[in-house]
Design an enzyme around this catalytic site. Sequence first.
Site, mmCIF file in Angstrom:
data_model
loop_
_atom_site.group_PDB
_atom_site.id
_atom_site.type_symbol
_atom_site.label_atom_id
_atom_site.label_comp_id
_atom_site.label_asym_id
_atom_site.label_seq_id
_atom_site.Cartn_x
_atom_site.Cartn_y
_atom_site.Cartn_z
ATOM 1 N N ILE A 79 0.390 -7.767 18.320
ATOM 2 C CA ILE A 79 -0.089 -8.768 19.267
ATOM 3 C C ILE A 79 -1.142 -9.586 18.539
ATOM 4 C CG2 ILE A 79 -1.754 -7.111 20.228
ATOM 5 C CD1 ILE A 79 -1.594 -8.636 22.871
ATOM 6 N N SER A 80 -1.109 -10.883 18.717
ATOM 7 C CA SER A 80 -2.013 -11.773 17.986
ATOM 8 C C SER A 80 -3.468 -11.548 18.368
ATOM 9 C CB SER A 80 -1.657 -13.231 18.262
ATOM 10 O OG SER A 80 -0.385 -13.546 17.786
ATOM 11 N N ALA A 81 -4.364 -12.008 17.510
ATOM 12 C CA ALA A 81 -5.789 -11.995 17.816
ATOM 13 C C ALA A 81 -6.064 -12.913 19.001
ATOM 14 C CB ALA A 81 -6.593 -12.460 16.601
ATOM 15 N N ARG A 120 -6.217 -8.662 28.655
ATOM 16 C CA ARG A 120 -5.549 -8.314 27.404
ATOM 17 C C ARG A 120 -5.367 -6.809 27.244
ATOM 18 N NH1 ARG A 120 -6.650 -7.758 21.676
ATOM 19 N NH2 ARG A 120 -5.101 -8.914 20.435
#
Length: 323
Positions: free
Chosen positions: A157-159, A133
């Site tokens: 950006i998502s968790a 990530r």
Amino acid sequence: MPSTSHSPIAWGCRYRAPIQLSFSYLTPRARYLHHRRTRELSPTPVAVLNSSTISSGRRLLNPHFMGNSLFSRMEIMRRTVLSRLISMLFYVPKQRIWTGSGVDKNNEMVDQLQRYGVIKSNKIAEVMKSIDRALFVPEGTPPYVDTPAQIGYNATISAPHMHATCLELLENNLKPGMHALDVGSGTGYLTACFAVMVGPRGRAVGVEHIPELVDSSIINIQKSAAAQLLKEGFLSMHAGDGRLGWPQCAPYDAIHVGAAASEIPEALIEQLKPGGRLVIPVGNMFQDLKVVEKQMDGSLSVRSETSVRYVPLTSREAQLRGE
């Protein structure tokens, strides 16, 4: 007990924070004590709020639920709105699985997601460990904290736990050789995960309406374990209106959408393969993560997975204005 945060962190790739409220009254002990006091003071039956009632979507026993002081002033609200609001309140404290910066490696992040039960599939864990990530967040942003991160252009950006959730929901439609579409692909992280899952016999497509994000996502992927798939054309990133899908590579076994639509775009339904699955947040003020399955005869089944909060699935211009 796992630590949770009261910070209103949304699961969505396009992040908008919900209204900040205090959730201390929702603890099991607080609900029990208030219910007992209410029962002693009044002979009127009081509905006991519990997670099974909320998660199943059933009506509350008392249409004018008086078991909580926050909602005692809201009796005039329609029962459906009240039920949805309560559902959202229960959901929000769980939206960040862990806090702080103690997790400093990609594998540790995935191990945490497994420990908290977000990742159940060994295949999903393997894929998320293979795609670091850190390659997909801006420099200086802690990559392994369970929270969304700003990536510019009013996007995030998502968790990590949201990525894991969507991968789990789509796993059976991301088998080797299948086709996957990621609408609102952002920095390219989830698209890269899709590509690794479907492999060189499949096809993963990312669509993002911010051209600058498309360019940077390609650079990110070139540094990742999905680089060879990108080079050989099994993974591609495109600038375009995701509401229209990407018909050139349709039909898709799996479609993921990272912003909330007021209704499910017809183009995405058309591009979904019979036997395929679409995961999309739907709604305006109240939103649900919908799981849409197209049956072999073309009919659709739709269910709600959980309450979420995303910004709208909208035009490039509206997003840049922050609308």
